[in-house]
Design a protein around this motif. Structure first.
Motif, PDB file in Angstrom:
ATOM      1  N   PRO A   1      19.560  51.680  -9.976  1.00 49.30           N
ATOM      2  CA  PRO A   1      18.834  52.426  -8.947  1.00 49.30           C
ATOM      3  C   PRO A   1      19.468  53.789  -8.742  1.00 49.30           C
ATOM      4  CG  PRO A   1      20.251  50.796  -7.923  1.00 49.30           C
ATOM      5  CD  PRO A   1      20.395  50.610  -9.397  1.00 49.30           C
ATOM      6  N   VAL A   2      18.660  54.780  -8.415  1.00 46.88           N
ATOM      7  CA  VAL A   2      19.146  56.132  -8.153  1.00 46.88           C
ATOM      8  C   VAL A   2      18.758  56.514  -6.734  1.00 46.88           C
ATOM      9  CG1 VAL A   2      19.037  58.555  -8.826  1.00 46.88           C
ATOM     10  CG2 VAL A   2      18.960  56.772 -10.583  1.00 46.88           C
ATOM     11  N   TYR A   3      19.750  56.931  -5.954  1.00 48.27           N
ATOM     12  CA  TYR A   3      19.533  57.386  -4.590  1.00 48.27           C
ATOM     13  C   TYR A   3      19.789  58.886  -4.525  1.00 48.27           C
ATOM     14  CZ  TYR A   3      19.096  52.657  -2.706  1.00 48.27           C
ATOM     15  OH  TYR A   3      18.658  51.391  -2.417  1.00 48.27           O
ATOM     16  N   ARG A   4      19.112  59.545  -3.589  1.00 45.74           N
ATOM     17  CA  ARG A   4      19.244  61.000  -3.448  1.00 45.74           C
ATOM     18  C   ARG A   4      19.619  61.362  -2.025  1.00 45.74           C
ATOM     19  NH1 ARG A   4      14.436  65.413  -4.253  1.00 45.74           N
ATOM     20  NH2 ARG A   4      13.576  64.146  -2.552  1.00 45.74           N
ATOM     21  N   SER A   5      20.466  62.380  -1.904  1.00 40.34           N
ATOM     22  CA  SER A   5      20.779  63.001  -0.618  1.00 40.34           C
ATOM     23  C   SER A   5      20.470  64.479  -0.712  1.00 40.34           C
ATOM     24  CB  SER A   5      22.262  62.810  -0.268  1.00 40.34           C
ATOM     25  OG  SER A   5      22.606  63.568   0.893  1.00 40.34           O
ATOM     26  N   THR A   6      19.864  65.050   0.314  1.00 36.06           N
ATOM     27  CA  THR A   6      19.596  66.495   0.349  1.00 36.06           C
ATOM     28  C   THR A   6      20.424  67.201   1.423  1.00 36.06           C
ATOM     29  OG1 THR A   6      17.706  66.138   1.827  1.00 36.06           O
ATOM     30  CG2 THR A   6      17.257  66.240  -0.553  1.00 36.06           C
ATOM     31  N   ASP A   7      21.405  66.473   1.989  1.00 32.96           N
ATOM     32  CA  ASP A   7      22.242  67.078   3.032  1.00 32.96           C
ATOM     33  C   ASP A   7      23.735  66.884   2.750  1.00 32.96           C
ATOM     34  OD1 ASP A   7      22.516  64.364   3.545  1.00 32.96           O
ATOM     35  OD2 ASP A   7      21.451  64.412   5.458  1.00 32.96           O
ATOM     36  N   GLY A   8      24.080  66.888   1.462  1.00 30.41           N
ATOM     37  CA  GLY A   8      25.485  66.808   1.103  1.00 30.41           C
ATOM     38  C   GLY A   8      26.094  65.423   1.205  1.00 30.41           C
ATOM     39  N   GLY A   9      25.265  64.394   1.261  1.00 31.22           N
ATOM     40  CA  GLY A   9      25.762  63.027   1.295  1.00 31.22           C
ATOM     41  C   GLY A   9      25.816  62.393   2.656  1.00 31.22           C
ATOM     42  N   GLU A  10      25.290  63.064   3.677  1.00 33.43           N
ATOM     43  CA  GLU A  10      25.324  62.490   5.019  1.00 33.43           C
ATOM     44  C   GLU A  10      24.237  61.441   5.215  1.00 33.43           C
ATOM     45  OE1 GLU A  10      25.778  65.240   8.248  1.00 33.43           O
ATOM     46  OE2 GLU A  10      26.811  66.697   6.999  1.00 33.43           O
ATOM     47  N   SER A  11      23.137  61.524   4.429  1.00 33.68           N
ATOM     48  CA  SER A  11      22.087  60.508   4.473  1.00 33.68           C
ATOM     49  C   SER A  11      21.498  60.367   3.077  1.00 33.68           C
ATOM     50  CB  SER A  11      20.997  60.876   5.492  1.00 33.68           C
ATOM     51  OG  SER A  11      20.356  62.092   5.123  1.00 33.68           O
ATOM     52  N   TRP A  12      20.944  59.179   2.797  1.00 31.16           N
ATOM     53  CA  TRP A  12      20.478  58.857   1.452  1.00 31.16           C
ATOM     54  C   TRP A  12      19.158  58.094   1.505  1.00 31.16           C
ATOM     55  CZ3 TRP A  12      23.257  60.278  -2.912  1.00 31.16           C
ATOM     56  CH2 TRP A  12      24.567  60.751  -2.678  1.00 31.16           C
ATOM     57  N   SER A  13      18.378  58.219   0.421  1.00 29.61           N
ATOM     58  CA  SER A  13      17.165  57.411   0.281  1.00 29.61           C
ATOM     59  C   SER A  13      16.967  57.077  -1.189  1.00 29.61           C
ATOM     60  CB  SER A  13      15.939  58.146   0.835  1.00 29.61           C
ATOM     61  OG  SER A  13      15.735  59.367   0.147  1.00 29.61           O
ATOM     62  N   LYS A  14      16.279  55.956  -1.446  1.00 31.60           N
ATOM     63  CA  LYS A  14      15.978  55.553  -2.820  1.00 31.60           C
ATOM     64  C   LYS A  14      15.081  56.597  -3.459  1.00 31.60           C
ATOM     65  CE  LYS A  14      15.601  52.419  -6.239  1.00 31.60           C
ATOM     66  NZ  LYS A  14      14.829  51.176  -5.970  1.00 31.60           N
ATOM     67  N   PHE A  15      15.393  56.979  -4.712  1.00 35.65           N
ATOM     68  CA  PHE A  15      14.701  58.070  -5.364  1.00 35.65           C
ATOM     69  C   PHE A  15      14.021  57.654  -6.668  1.00 35.65           C
ATOM     70  CE2 PHE A  15      15.046  62.173  -7.890  1.00 35.65           C
ATOM     71  CZ  PHE A  15      13.979  62.792  -7.257  1.00 35.65           C
ATOM     72  N   SER A  16      14.743  56.909  -7.521  1.00 37.65           N
ATOM     73  CA  SER A  16      14.176  56.515  -8.807  1.00 37.65           C
ATOM     74  C   SER A  16      14.942  55.326  -9.358  1.00 37.65           C
ATOM     75  CB  SER A  16      14.217  57.684  -9.805  1.00 37.65           C
ATOM     76  OG  SER A  16      15.548  58.048 -10.130  1.00 37.65           O
ATOM     77  N   GLU A  17      14.571  54.888 -10.561  1.00 36.82           N
ATOM     78  CA  GLU A  17      15.220  53.771 -11.243  1.00 36.82           C
ATOM     79  C   GLU A  17      15.377  54.119 -12.727  1.00 36.82           C
ATOM     80  OE1 GLU A  17      13.068  50.357  -8.424  1.00 36.82           O
ATOM     81  OE2 GLU A  17      12.614  50.473 -10.577  1.00 36.82           O
ATOM     82  N   ILE A  18      16.517  53.732 -13.290  1.00 34.00           N
ATOM     83  CA  ILE A  18      16.742  53.911 -14.725  1.00 34.00           C
ATOM     84  C   ILE A  18      16.608  52.544 -15.390  1.00 34.00           C
ATOM     85  CG2 ILE A  18      18.236  54.859 -16.504  1.00 34.00           C
ATOM     86  CD1 ILE A  18      19.772  56.324 -14.318  1.00 34.00           C
ATOM     87  N   HIS A  19      15.564  52.383 -16.178  1.00 31.51           N
ATOM     88  CA  HIS A  19      15.308  51.111 -16.855  1.00 31.51           C
ATOM     89  C   HIS A  19      15.656  51.213 -18.334  1.00 31.51           C
ATOM     90  CE1 HIS A  19      13.193  48.798 -13.667  1.00 31.51           C
ATOM     91  NE2 HIS A  19      12.958  50.020 -13.188  1.00 31.51           N
ATOM     92  N   ASP A  20      15.911  50.071 -18.938  1.00 32.23           N
ATOM     93  CA  ASP A  20      16.226  49.997 -20.361  1.00 32.23           C
ATOM     94  C   ASP A  20      14.959  50.265 -21.172  1.00 32.23           C
ATOM     95  OD1 ASP A  20      16.983  49.412 -22.927  1.00 32.23           O
ATOM     96  OD2 ASP A  20      17.569  47.339 -22.538  1.00 32.23           O
TER      97      ASP A  20
END
Length: 442
Positions: A100-119
């Protein structure tokens, strides 16, 4: 954070302040002043990135990694971050693990699920262990600057999926370190290549796996994948070693394996490499050295002039240690921040902080170690870490707690982000993060 966790972590910080282990005014022989952040703009945030649901296969989650998107669009400039980790869905019925890939747009103070890396390699094994992320700072091979690369261990299960009980993983097969790329800031991913393959994903016992990829660029701009290798024990008396392969075409093809830290004595196991570039043009690698002569996991560092020449592989490098003999064991991570003087500061984290007898030491679960010496020599100094957590030995042997604790300084070095796996309950780990203002004055 639960009320229990909050009370425990704040009491640990109060204890450290009371004994004076870390704090403003604690100047060490390495020339580093360990303190808190700017008084007018302090950041002190802790939170949960991911918490596995009840019934998930143990250990639930671990091995986080994070990167800053310097070419991203987050607010405030270079505030966009991506993080990933090992994720454990049930294998019952044949579902494949992914990163799973999570993203933060405030320098790591908050996060949300963004994408997935599948085989999507065609093996249909699933992406299971030791993910890592790396944004290309310049064009490399077919990839433009800002391309995000990911590598991790693709591992099949050998059981019939229908025979795997709910909540279990199944028997693991061979290992394959695979490379993926994203040209849209981590939103979608494509398979690029297989870096190296190894045997069954079980350490020791002659299973010959490959582990723990780390990506970077060498001095010539070639892509390098560092990793741990257990494949050479039978013929050459290596237990485990740290090596790398380099690619001149952006990871589409790979050169021959080269050793970094390799001791042919049947017992010494260098592993879990991480690498950071330094401001003098050199590179530093951290890794654990497991074996009876190294407290079964002492953290060492080595430097290289170009990211590929690491000197004599039988030389395990420099022990990361304070003046009073405290050192990290297992799961190291190294980074550099521009804060702390003209040469900045090197920071190293690890799974547990111990003394020379491998007993838990003051600051365990509370500090990272710092030096302004760019070759890693001399005494390192404790610096208060963004995260405060109970470690493996404090929890009665919870092996996967603190199983790597990546560090990411902010662009100006005034903040530090840390992630790791902490205990959720007696079986599962969750991924927690902390961001804290950081002041390192030389």
């Amino acid at each position: 954070m639960s009320e229990r966790d909050s009370t425990s972590q704040h009491s640990r910080r109060k204890y450290l302040a009371a004994v004076g282990a870390v704090g403003v005014g604690a100047v060490g022989s390495a020339g580093v002043l360990a303190g808190r952040g700017r008084k007018d703009e302090q950041t002190d945030v802790e939170g949960t990135l991911y918490s596995p649901p009840t019934g998930s296969p143990a250990p639930g989650s671990l091995y986080p990694r994070v990167t800053r998107l310097k070419h991203g669009s987050g607010k405030g400039g270079e505030k966009e971050l991506l993080a990933t980790f090992e994720f454990y869905p049930s294998m019952s019925g044949g579902s494949e693990p992914y990163f799973p890939v999570y993203r933060s747009t405030d320098g790591g103070e908050s996060w949300s699920k963004f994408s997935e890396i599948h085989d999507t390699s065609g093996k249909e094994w699933g992406l299971r262990y030791q993910p890592t992320l790396f944004e290309l700072p310049r064009a490399v091979g077919p990839w433009p600057a800002g391309t995000v690369l990911a590598a991790g261990n693709s591992i099949p299960i050998l059981d019939d999926p229908e025979d795997v009980p709910e909540g279990q993983i199944g028997e693991l097969g061979e290992t394959s370190i695979d490379l993926y790329a994203s040209t849209d800031s981590g939103e979608s991913w494509e398979y690029v290549s297989t870096v190296i393959t190894g045997g069954k994903a079980v350490p020791y016992d002659g299973n010959s796996p490959v582990w723990e990829p780390e990506l970077g660029l060498d001095d010539d701009g070639n892509l390098v994948c560092y990793f741990a290798d257990e494949r050479m024990g039978t013929d050459d008396d290596y237990n485990q070693l740290v090596a790398y392969k380099a690619s001149e075409d952006g990871g589409q093809t790979w050169g021959d394996e080269q050793f970094v830290a390799a001791v042919p004595n049947e017992t010494t196991r260098p592993g879990m490499p991480t690498v950071t570039p330094l401001p003098n043009g050199t590179y530093m690698m951290s890794y654990e050295v497991v074996g009876p002569d190294y407290l079964y996991g002492e953290v060492h560092v080595k430097t290289s002039p170009d990211g590929r020449d690491w000197g004599d592989p039988t030389d395990v490098g420099t022990l990361v240690s304070t003046a009073d003999g405290r050192r990290f064991i297992n799961g190291p991570y190294v980074t550099w921040t521009r804060a702390g003087g003209k040469d900045g500061t090197i920071l190293v984290s690890g799974k547990q902080l111990v003394d020379g007898d491998r007993e838990l030491a003051e600051g365990n679960g509370e500090v990272v170690l710092a030096t302004s010496n760019l070759d890693g020599s001399g005494d390192w100094e404790p610096v208060e870490a963004p995260l405060s957590f109970e470690t493996e030995s404090e929890l009665g042997g919870r092996t996967f707690v603190g199983w790597t604790t990546p560090l990411l300084p902010s662009r100006h070095g005034d903040e530090l982000l840390q992630l790791t796996s902490t205990d959720l309950n007696s079986e599962l780990c969750e991924i927690r993060y902390g961001v804290e203002s950081l002041n390192l004055d030389g």
